[in-house]
Design a protein around this motif. Sequence first.
Motif, PDB file in Angstrom:
ATOM      1  N   GLY A 316      -2.018  21.887  18.234  1.00 14.21           N
ATOM      2  CA  GLY A 316      -1.435  23.165  18.618  1.00 14.21           C
ATOM      3  C   GLY A 316      -2.387  24.335  18.473  1.00 14.21           C
ATOM      4  O   GLY A 316      -2.208  25.370  19.116  1.00 14.21           O
ATOM      5  N   SER A 317      -3.396  24.199  17.626  1.00  8.66           N
ATOM      6  CA  SER A 317      -4.372  25.284  17.460  1.00  8.66           C
ATOM      7  C   SER A 317      -5.776  24.816  17.827  1.00  8.66           C
ATOM      8  O   SER A 317      -6.766  25.333  17.319  1.00  8.66           O
ATOM      9  N   LEU A 318      -5.846  23.843  18.740  1.00 15.96           N
ATOM     10  CA  LEU A 318      -7.145  23.267  19.096  1.00 15.96           C
ATOM     11  C   LEU A 318      -8.046  24.276  19.795  1.00 15.96           C
ATOM     12  O   LEU A 318      -9.266  24.251  19.625  1.00 15.96           O
ATOM     13  N   HIS A 319      -7.466  25.183  20.575  1.00 16.31           N
ATOM     14  CA  HIS A 319      -8.274  26.115  21.361  1.00 16.31           C
ATOM     15  C   HIS A 319      -8.568  27.412  20.611  1.00 16.31           C
ATOM     16  O   HIS A 319      -8.868  28.434  21.216  1.00 16.31           O
ATOM     17  N   CYS A 320      -8.473  27.369  19.298  1.00 14.66           N
ATOM     18  CA  CYS A 320      -8.840  28.512  18.461  1.00 14.66           C
ATOM     19  C   CYS A 320      -9.437  27.953  17.177  1.00 14.66           C
ATOM     20  O   CYS A 320      -9.643  26.745  17.048  1.00 14.66           O
ATOM     21  N   VAL A 321      -9.724  28.816  16.218  1.00 13.77           N
ATOM     22  CA  VAL A 321     -10.255  28.359  14.931  1.00 13.77           C
ATOM     23  C   VAL A 321      -9.084  27.942  14.042  1.00 13.77           C
ATOM     24  O   VAL A 321      -8.165  28.735  13.820  1.00 13.77           O
ATOM     25  N   PRO A 322      -9.088  26.713  13.527  1.00 14.06           N
ATOM     26  CA  PRO A 322      -7.962  26.271  12.698  1.00 14.06           C
ATOM     27  C   PRO A 322      -8.054  26.784  11.265  1.00 14.06           C
ATOM     28  O   PRO A 322      -9.136  26.882  10.687  1.00 14.06           O
ATOM     29  N   GLN A 323      -6.893  27.116  10.720  1.00 16.31           N
ATOM     30  CA  GLN A 323      -6.766  27.425   9.298  1.00 16.31           C
ATOM     31  C   GLN A 323      -5.786  26.424   8.690  1.00 16.31           C
ATOM     32  O   GLN A 323      -4.716  26.183   9.250  1.00 16.31           O
ATOM     33  N   ILE A 324      -6.151  25.859   7.554  1.00 23.19           N
ATOM     34  CA  ILE A 324      -5.358  24.816   6.901  1.00 23.19           C
ATOM     35  C   ILE A 324      -4.745  25.386   5.629  1.00 23.19           C
ATOM     36  O   ILE A 324      -5.414  26.091   4.867  1.00 23.19           O
ATOM     37  N   SER A 325      -3.457  25.072   5.380  1.00 29.09           N
ATOM     38  CA  SER A 325      -2.828  25.552   4.150  1.00 29.09           C
ATOM     39  C   SER A 325      -1.825  24.532   3.624  1.00 29.09           C
ATOM     40  O   SER A 325      -0.612  24.738   3.661  1.00 29.09           O
ATOM     41  N   VAL A 326      -2.355  23.401   3.166  1.00 29.13           N
ATOM     42  CA  VAL A 326      -1.578  22.405   2.433  1.00 29.13           C
ATOM     43  C   VAL A 326      -2.342  22.090   1.152  1.00 29.13           C
ATOM     44  O   VAL A 326      -3.513  22.452   1.011  1.00 29.13           O
ATOM     45  N   ARG A 327      -1.689  21.414   0.223  1.00 32.42           N
ATOM     46  CA  ARG A 327      -2.387  21.003  -1.003  1.00 32.42           C
ATOM     47  C   ARG A 327      -3.292  19.818  -0.666  1.00 32.42           C
ATOM     48  O   ARG A 327      -2.857  18.667  -0.624  1.00 32.42           O
ATOM     49  N   LEU A 328      -4.541  20.105  -0.428  1.00 30.99           N
ATOM     50  CA  LEU A 328      -5.483  19.060  -0.020  1.00 30.99           C
ATOM     51  C   LEU A 328      -5.669  18.009  -1.107  1.00 30.99           C
ATOM     52  O   LEU A 328      -5.905  16.833  -0.814  1.00 30.99           O
ATOM     53  N   THR A 329      -5.574  18.419  -2.356  1.00 32.55           N
ATOM     54  CA  THR A 329      -5.758  17.476  -3.461  1.00 32.55           C
ATOM     55  C   THR A 329      -4.609  16.482  -3.566  1.00 32.55           C
ATOM     56  O   THR A 329      -4.722  15.482  -4.276  1.00 32.55           O
ATOM     57  N   GLU A 330      -3.507  16.744  -2.852  1.00 38.38           N
ATOM     58  CA  GLU A 330      -2.343  15.861  -2.921  1.00 38.38           C
ATOM     59  C   GLU A 330      -2.099  15.109  -1.618  1.00 38.38           C
ATOM     60  O   GLU A 330      -1.070  14.445  -1.469  1.00 38.38           O
ATOM     61  N   LEU A 331      -3.024  15.197  -0.667  1.00 36.11           N
ATOM     62  CA  LEU A 331      -2.841  14.518   0.613  1.00 36.11           C
ATOM     63  C   LEU A 331      -2.856  13.004   0.444  1.00 36.11           C
ATOM     64  O   LEU A 331      -3.628  12.454  -0.350  1.00 36.11           O
ATOM     65  N   SER A 332      -2.031  12.328   1.229  1.00 34.66           N
ATOM     66  CA  SER A 332      -2.109  10.871   1.289  1.00 34.66           C
ATOM     67  C   SER A 332      -3.395  10.479   2.010  1.00 34.66           C
ATOM     68  O   SER A 332      -4.019  11.284   2.713  1.00 34.66           O
ATOM     69  N   GLY A 333      -3.790   9.230   1.853  1.00 31.74           N
ATOM     70  CA  GLY A 333      -4.988   8.760   2.536  1.00 31.74           C
ATOM     71  C   GLY A 333      -4.870   8.873   4.044  1.00 31.74           C
ATOM     72  O   GLY A 333      -5.828   9.225   4.736  1.00 31.74           O
ATOM     73  N   GLU A 334      -3.682   8.601   4.577  1.00 34.38           N
ATOM     74  CA  GLU A 334      -3.463   8.671   6.021  1.00 34.38           C
ATOM     75  C   GLU A 334      -3.578  10.105   6.526  1.00 34.38           C
ATOM     76  O   GLU A 334      -4.203  10.370   7.557  1.00 34.38           O
ATOM     77  N   HIS A 335      -2.984  11.037   5.795  1.00 34.35           N
ATOM     78  CA  HIS A 335      -3.057  12.440   6.207  1.00 34.35           C
ATOM     79  C   HIS A 335      -4.487  12.967   6.104  1.00 34.35           C
ATOM     80  O   HIS A 335      -4.940  13.718   6.976  1.00 34.35           O
ATOM     81  N   ARG A 336      -5.183  12.576   5.063  1.00 32.04           N
ATOM     82  CA  ARG A 336      -6.562  13.046   4.916  1.00 32.04           C
ATOM     83  C   ARG A 336      -7.442  12.483   6.031  1.00 32.04           C
ATOM     84  O   ARG A 336      -8.293  13.190   6.575  1.00 32.04           O
ATOM     85  N   GLU A 337      -7.230  11.230   6.377  1.00 26.21           N
ATOM     86  CA  GLU A 337      -7.993  10.622   7.467  1.00 26.21           C
ATOM     87  C   GLU A 337      -7.726  11.354   8.783  1.00 26.21           C
ATOM     88  O   GLU A 337      -8.650  11.624   9.563  1.00 26.21           O
ATOM     89  N   THR A 338      -6.462  11.687   9.030  1.00 26.40           N
ATOM     90  CA  THR A 338      -6.095  12.403  10.255  1.00 26.40           C
ATOM     91  C   THR A 338      -6.728  13.781  10.293  1.00 26.40           C
ATOM     92  O   THR A 338      -7.310  14.192  11.310  1.00 26.40           O
ATOM     93  N   LEU A 339      -6.622  14.505   9.190  1.00 25.27           N
ATOM     94  CA  LEU A 339      -7.192  15.848   9.125  1.00 25.27           C
ATOM     95  C   LEU A 339      -8.706  15.810   9.294  1.00 25.27           C
ATOM     96  O   LEU A 339      -9.280  16.617  10.042  1.00 25.27           O
ATOM     97  N   ALA A 340      -9.362  14.873   8.641  1.00 24.04           N
ATOM     98  CA  ALA A 340     -10.821  14.775   8.741  1.00 24.04           C
ATOM     99  C   ALA A 340     -11.252  14.482  10.175  1.00 24.04           C
ATOM    100  O   ALA A 340     -12.228  15.064  10.675  1.00 24.04           O
ATOM    101  N   PHE A 341     -10.525  13.593  10.854  1.00 23.86           N
ATOM    102  CA  PHE A 341     -10.884  13.259  12.233  1.00 23.86           C
ATOM    103  C   PHE A 341     -10.769  14.472  13.147  1.00 23.86           C
ATOM    104  O   PHE A 341     -11.693  14.788  13.903  1.00 23.86           O
ATOM    105  N   TRP A 342      -9.641  15.182  13.071  1.00 26.48           N
ATOM    106  CA  TRP A 342      -9.432  16.286  13.999  1.00 26.48           C
ATOM    107  C   TRP A 342     -10.332  17.477  13.688  1.00 26.48           C
ATOM    108  O   TRP A 342     -10.784  18.174  14.606  1.00 26.48           O
ATOM    109  N   LEU A 343     -10.624  17.728  12.423  1.00 26.08           N
ATOM    110  CA  LEU A 343     -11.568  18.804  12.119  1.00 26.08           C
ATOM    111  C   LEU A 343     -12.972  18.453  12.604  1.00 26.08           C
ATOM    112  O   LEU A 343     -13.701  19.320  13.107  1.00 26.08           O
TER     113      LEU A 343
END
Length: 457
Positions: A316-343
């Motif tokens: 949804g924010s691919l065509h602009c600069v993304p800002q992230i605001s979740v607890r990164l230290t508490e991400l599941s492995g699946e969510h972290r993998e997804t976030l790392a790929f898209w960033l």
Amino acid sequence: MVHLHLAPAPDGGPRRVLLARSAPTVATALRGLRQWFAAQPQCAPMPVPDSAQAPVYSTWYAFNQRVDAASVEAEARVAASLGCEVLILDDGWQKYGSGRGYAGCGDWRPDPTTFPDFAAHVSAVRAQGLRYLAWVAPLLLGPDADCAERLTPYAPAPAGVPGAQVLDPRRPEVRDHVISLCTRLVADHGLDGLKIDFLDEAMAYRGDGAYAHHEGTDIDDVGRAMTVLLTDLRTALEELRPDGGLLLELRQPYVGPGMAPFGNMLRSFDCPGDATGNRVRTLDTALLAVGGAVHGDMLLWDRDAPAHAVARQLIGSLHCVPQISVRLTELSGEHRETLAFWLAEWRRLRPVLLHGDVESGRPDELYTLVTAARGRACVTTVHSDRIVPVDTTAYDDITLVNGTASDRVVIEVTGGQRPLRMTVRDERGRIIDDCERSPAPGLHIVSVPRSGWWHYG
């Protein structure tokens, strides 16, 4: 026939009306308007350093006001490892900053219980490779602030947010106060810039409002007063950061062409968890942005959400600069993998996404087909069940992002038939298909997982 009813100009001079020529798309028409604004001296944009065009970690949705130095530093380490280059410490860092409402605004000094050595904390975060911004709302004044008694005579109008009054920028004492507190924050704590919030509250002093007349003002018009204030503020802050790396974030609705000289990070208005709202608001801003990097509202998602829902927020924010605001230290492995790929994908595609020519489609359709093109590369995101044009003659590097709820995309190939490498990845970046294809001109159904990615080139 069109009837225009325009209020008199503040200076009594004539109004100017610019009419766009007929254009095939909204983006094409607004591109001409944007170029016109860019040529106006009063719209000369503030310099945009590379860090303004890099992913951001923000504390707001992740922590709200419950922030402390140790927690922020832990998040900063993960954010840096994922490719973020800027950290924004939002509301809650300041003394009297706990509890909803803004009754404690005005002093803008760190809370000694949660940030006992703010300068050392900022230094620790910057050591991770992140630039550091702090949130400030310099026109708000609450009754609980230590400076309230001194400044209350300069803030007769109530704010639109609870618990605070609005300082009147038409008064020289207010402008001096705002510049002093902002420069003090940057100088004392080693900040790279500020997230400046609630500047639109100054409209409490507009010419047709209840507080249009206020004794002690030296500038009658609030718009001119804000121009003087922001010009002097930028000058003072650039003297502290002469390397060109100063970062100033502004937020809708005050991100129009007239604000180009005063901010280089232009953020969407708050729309937590709303990928569609983020897409629409950032594209609205980008279509008339004169300089400045357009940023999406901070992304968050449910910790138990499937990976494709996480990816949908990023798409949804691919065509602009993304800002992230979740607890990164508490991400599941699946969510972290997804976030790392898209960033990582966003960084790869950044030259096209931020600096290419964007055709966003129709605003009344909520921009459901968006294409950015630069040179021989293009990136298209599709958000509804519609045919996606793919020009294999004009482009050698084609990326298609599936923002729909379906696991397939219908494309229409135009141009010549030639062999190219086709790769399909799912929402976590895992390869689903990788082969050489030579699609003939015409319609094709391509299997692409929802929130997935298709590359041809």
